[in-house]
Enzyme design. Structure first.
Site, PDB file in Angstrom:
ATOM      1  N   CYS A  96      30.564  41.110  39.610  1.00  0.00           N
ATOM      2  CA  CYS A  96      29.873  40.520  40.747  1.00  0.00           C
ATOM      3  C   CYS A  96      28.602  41.314  41.038  1.00  0.00           C
ATOM      4  CB  CYS A  96      30.777  40.530  41.977  1.00  0.00           C
ATOM      5  SG  CYS A  96      29.949  40.022  43.495  1.00  0.00           S
ATOM      6  N   GLU A 126      37.987  47.721  41.643  1.00  0.00           N
ATOM      7  CA  GLU A 126      36.597  47.954  42.026  1.00  0.00           C
ATOM      8  C   GLU A 126      36.351  49.427  42.325  1.00  0.00           C
ATOM      9  OE1 GLU A 126      33.598  47.130  45.741  1.00  0.00           O
ATOM     10  OE2 GLU A 126      35.020  45.526  45.257  1.00  0.00           O
ATOM     11  N   CYS A 194      30.714  42.670  51.270  1.00  0.00           N
ATOM     12  CA  CYS A 194      30.006  41.460  50.843  1.00  0.00           C
ATOM     13  C   CYS A 194      29.973  40.407  51.953  1.00  0.00           C
ATOM     14  CB  CYS A 194      30.604  40.906  49.550  1.00  0.00           C
ATOM     15  SG  CYS A 194      31.951  39.743  49.759  1.00  0.00           S
ATOM     16  N   SER A 222      45.099  41.030  46.389  1.00  0.00           N
ATOM     17  CA  SER A 222      43.725  40.714  46.767  1.00  0.00           C
ATOM     18  C   SER A 222      43.388  41.444  48.059  1.00  0.00           C
ATOM     19  CB  SER A 222      43.558  39.202  46.957  1.00  0.00           C
ATOM     20  OG  SER A 222      42.341  38.913  47.628  1.00  0.00           O
ATOM     21  N   ASN A 224      40.668  41.466  49.957  1.00  0.00           N
ATOM     22  CA  ASN A 224      40.044  40.685  51.032  1.00  0.00           C
ATOM     23  C   ASN A 224      41.031  39.702  51.659  1.00  0.00           C
ATOM     24  OD1 ASN A 224      39.292  37.701  50.048  1.00  0.00           O
ATOM     25  ND2 ASN A 224      39.072  39.084  48.307  1.00  0.00           N
ATOM     26  N   SER A 266      39.066  35.016  46.595  1.00  0.00           N
ATOM     27  CA  SER A 266      39.486  34.778  45.208  1.00  0.00           C
ATOM     28  C   SER A 266      40.499  33.641  45.093  1.00  0.00           C
ATOM     29  CB  SER A 266      40.076  36.063  44.616  1.00  0.00           C
ATOM     30  OG  SER A 266      41.064  36.601  45.470  1.00  0.00           O
TER      31      SER A 266
END
Length: 321
Positions: A96, A126, A194, A222, A224, A266
Site C-alpha cells: 500500500c 506491517e 491511513c 485485521s 483495523n 480489508s
C-alpha cells in the site's frame, strides 16, 4: 429492526489495489502464484485466492527459485527484497502506498541520526516490514507502559512513526506520552494512520449512539477491524466482529431494534450484503445508509504488473501483424 449501514466501510484503496494486483498477476503469470504473507488480513479473501491457485507463504524458502512472488499490502523489509533477488524470484510489489510512506519516513529519520519509536502491534506484518527499514534504530512502543520503560537519554534525538491501522485515539495517547517524556521529539508531517482507518473509526463513533448493537465485518487478525469493534464497545455498545453471515447468532439480536453494520478496510462488501440479507430475512430489517465521509482515493497497479501487461500487449500486437 432497522439497519444503519455505515459509509464509508469495507475495502480501502490500498486493499483494492492489492486484490486487483493479485487478480491481474494470476492472469499474466498463471498458477501457482506465491504471495508473501496474506494479501490482506481477511479470511474469505485469502481463501478465495487459495482456491484459484495462490500459495501464501511466510518463509521465502517455501517459494521455488524463479517463481513469481507478490508482496502483500502490508509491505516487507529490505532484507526480504534482497533474499528474493538472491533466489531469482520475480517480485511484484503490492505494498500500500500509505505503508510505503511510513517506510520512507523511517529511512529518512534513520539517515538523519534519529532513534525512532514505532507505535504499533508486535508481530503485525506491517510492523515487521517497517522495523526492517532501519534495523537498530527503531524501537517498538505498544502502550504508555512501554513509554515509561524507554531507556534513551532525556535529550536523545528521537522521532515517532505509527502503524497505519491503529485506533486514532489510542495512538494519540501514546504520542502525547512520548512528547511528555521527550519534548523535543519529532514526527511525520501528517498522520501515518491511513485515511480509510480514520474514516471508518469516525463513522462508528458518530453512529454508535443511535444503535443498540454494532456488527463489524472483518477477520480477527485485521488490526483495523479489531479497532472498530473496540471503539463500539468504548462507546458502550455490544459489538461482534465476524467474517460473514454464517457466524451470526440470532440470539445476539433479541430485543435489538437498531443495528449498525460496518466493515474493516480489508473486508469485502459482498459479506456485508450477505449479513444485511440475513437480517432482512430473519427480522424484517429495513436499511438506511449513512454517509459520514466521501472517499475517492485510488492507487495504480504495481509498476511490475503494468510493465508485464505492456509487454504482453506488444507481443500480441506483433503476433497479429
Amino acid at each position: 429492526m432497522k439497519i444503519i449501514l455505515a459509509s464509508p466501510r469495507g475495502f480501502c484503496a490500498g486493499v483494492v489495489m492489492a486484490i486487483e494486483a493479485l487478480d491481474r498477476a494470476l492472469d499474466l503469470c498463471g498458477e501457482p502464484l506465491y504471495v508473501y504473507h496474506e494479501i490482506v488480513h481477511n479470511r474469505p479473501v485469502v481463501e478465495s485466492f487459495r482456491r484459484r491457485g495462490v500459495v501464501f507463504v511466510d518463509d521465502l524458502r517455501d517459494v521455488p527459485e524463479g517463481s513469481h512472488l507478490l508482496y502483500s499490502a502490508h509491505g516487507v523489509a529490505p532484507a526480504i527484497r534482497q533474499h528474493s533477488k538472491e533466489r531469482g524470484l520475480h517480485a511484484i510489489d503490492a505494498t500500500c502506498p500509505l505503508v510505503v510512506k511510513v517506510h520512507l519516513e523511517a529511512v529518512r529519520f534513520a539517515r538523519e541520526g534519529y532513534q525512532i519509536f514505532l507505535i504499533g502491534h508486535e508481530g503485525h506484518d506491517e510492523v515487521i516490514g517497517t522495523m526492517g527499514q532501519a534495523p537498530g534504530c527503531i524501537h517498538l512502543v505498544q502502550n504508555e507502559a512501554d513509554v515509561e520503560r524507554l531507556s534513551l537519554p532525556a535529550d536523545a534525538k528521537v522521532a515517532y512513526l505509527t502503524q497505519t491501522t491503529l485506533s486514532v485515539d489510542d495512538a494519540t495517547v501514546i504520542i502525547n506520552s512520548l512528547k511528555r517524556r521527550y519534548p523535543q521529539i519529532t514526527g511525520p508531517s501528517r498522520s501515518d494512520i491511513c485515511y480509510a482507518t480514520q474514516n471508518r473509526q469516525e463513522a462508528v463513533k458518530e453512529l454508535s449512539p443511535e444503535v443498540d448493537l454494532v456488527l463489524v465485518l472483518g477477520s480477527r487478525n485485521s488490526s483495523n477491524s479489531l479497532r472498530l469493534a473496540e471503539i463500539a464497545e468504548i462507546c458502550g455498545k455490544p459489538a461482534h466482529l465476524i467474517d460473514g453471515a454464517e457466524e451470526m447468532d440470532d440470539l445476539w439480536f433479541a430485543g435489538i431494534e437498531t443495528v449498525l453494520v460496518t466493515a474493516g478496510a480489508s473486508a469485502s462488501d459482498l459479506v456485508v450484503q450477505e449479513c444485511v440479507r440475513h437480517l432482512e430475512a430473519r427480522f424484517g430489517a429495513t436499511v438506511e445508509t449513512r454517509t459520514i465521509r466521501n472517499e475517492n482515493v485510488s492507487f495504480p497497479l504495481p509498476k511490475e504488473l503494468r510493465e508485464m501487461a505492456s509487454d504482453a500487449s506488444n507481443l500480441h500486437d506483433t503476433n497479429q501483424r
